[in-house]
Design a protein around this motif. Structure first.
Motif, PDB file in Angstrom:
ATOM      1  N   GLY A 128       0.783  -1.230   0.000  1.00  0.00           N
ATOM      2  CA  GLY A 128       0.000   0.000   0.000  1.00  0.00           C
ATOM      3  C   GLY A 128       0.813   1.278   0.000  1.00  0.00           C
ATOM      4  O   GLY A 128       0.255   2.359  -0.166  1.00  0.00           O
ATOM      5  N   PHE A 129       2.118   1.178   0.183  1.00  0.00           N
ATOM      6  CA  PHE A 129       2.955   2.372   0.173  1.00  0.00           C
ATOM      7  C   PHE A 129       3.423   2.694  -1.236  1.00  0.00           C
ATOM      8  O   PHE A 129       3.663   1.795  -2.040  1.00  0.00           O
ATOM      9  N   ASP A 130       3.543   3.983  -1.541  1.00  0.00           N
ATOM     10  CA  ASP A 130       4.113   4.383  -2.825  1.00  0.00           C
ATOM     11  C   ASP A 130       5.345   5.269  -2.634  1.00  0.00           C
ATOM     12  O   ASP A 130       5.930   5.761  -3.594  1.00  0.00           O
ATOM     13  N   ALA A 131       5.755   5.448  -1.392  1.00  0.00           N
ATOM     14  CA  ALA A 131       6.968   6.213  -1.085  1.00  0.00           C
ATOM     15  C   ALA A 131       7.474   5.804   0.286  1.00  0.00           C
ATOM     16  O   ALA A 131       6.701   5.370   1.141  1.00  0.00           O
ATOM     17  N   VAL A 132       8.766   5.955   0.471  1.00  0.00           N
ATOM     18  CA  VAL A 132       9.397   5.664   1.750  1.00  0.00           C
ATOM     19  C   VAL A 132      10.415   6.762   2.019  1.00  0.00           C
ATOM     20  O   VAL A 132      11.197   7.120   1.142  1.00  0.00           O
ATOM     21  N   ARG A 133      10.395   7.306   3.208  1.00  0.00           N
ATOM     22  CA  ARG A 133      11.393   8.300   3.598  1.00  0.00           C
ATOM     23  C   ARG A 133      12.536   7.567   4.285  1.00  0.00           C
ATOM     24  O   ARG A 133      12.318   6.741   5.170  1.00  0.00           O
ATOM     25  N   ILE A 134      13.740   7.881   3.854  1.00  0.00           N
ATOM     26  CA  ILE A 134      14.934   7.256   4.409  1.00  0.00           C
ATOM     27  C   ILE A 134      15.753   8.328   5.120  1.00  0.00           C
ATOM     28  O   ILE A 134      15.996   9.396   4.575  1.00  0.00           O
ATOM     29  N   LYS A 135      16.173   8.020   6.319  1.00  0.00           N
ATOM     30  CA  LYS A 135      17.021   8.962   7.048  1.00  0.00           C
ATOM     31  C   LYS A 135      18.462   8.803   6.594  1.00  0.00           C
ATOM     32  O   LYS A 135      18.934   7.701   6.350  1.00  0.00           O
ATOM     33  N   MET A 136      19.134   9.933   6.486  1.00  0.00           N
ATOM     34  CA  MET A 136      20.525   9.930   6.052  1.00  0.00           C
ATOM     35  C   MET A 136      21.432  10.221   7.244  1.00  0.00           C
ATOM     36  O   MET A 136      21.142  11.096   8.051  1.00  0.00           O
TER      37      MET A 136
END
Length: 130
Positions: free
Chosen positions: A111-119
């Motif tokens: 169901g997700f279309d984006a993921v935020r990744i921490k840098m």
């Protein structure tokens, strides 16, 4: 799965960047080359899984590469997973993820279309020459 990037004079790190993401299951790269004067262009042309785009406008005028990245995603990657990364950014997967496509196919991602990744930036103590 594709990586989208903007580069300029990245010949020293570009082979490592491409290899890192290939080992993670990436099968395509869309890269905007901002008038590189080193071997970056040749490296991109010689890679069969890279679609390279030559861009000549000033980096700052492209919102620091964001406009080029957005154009590539909007024209070629709509509805498909893409990772936007700089040539010096190397994603690290969780220990239980065999590769990036498997991670994105996991039930928790349904169901997700984006993921935020921490840098996380890492710098040594003292001068880099040490």
């Amino acid at each position: 799965m594709a990586v989208v990037a903007a580069v300029r004079n990245e010949a020293a790190i570009l082979p490592l960047f491409l290899d890192h993401y290939r080992r993670m299951g990436v099968t395509a790269f869309l890269i905007a080359d901002n008038a590189s004067s080193d071997a970056t262009g040749a490296i991109l042309r010689d890679a069969p899984d890279v679609a390279a785009f030559s861009v000549e406008t000033p980096y700052a005028d492209s919102l620091y590469g964001v406009a080029w990245q957005q154009a590539m995603v909007a024209n070629f990657r709509v509805g498909r997973w893409s990772l936007v990364a700089d040539a010096d950014e190397f994603l690290v997967l969780p220990d239980d993820a065999p590769d990036l496509p498997a991670l994105l196919a996991a039930p928790v991602m349904a169901g997700f279309d984006a993921v935020r990744i921490k840098m996380l930036d890492l710098y040594p103590r003292g001068p880099l020459s040490g």
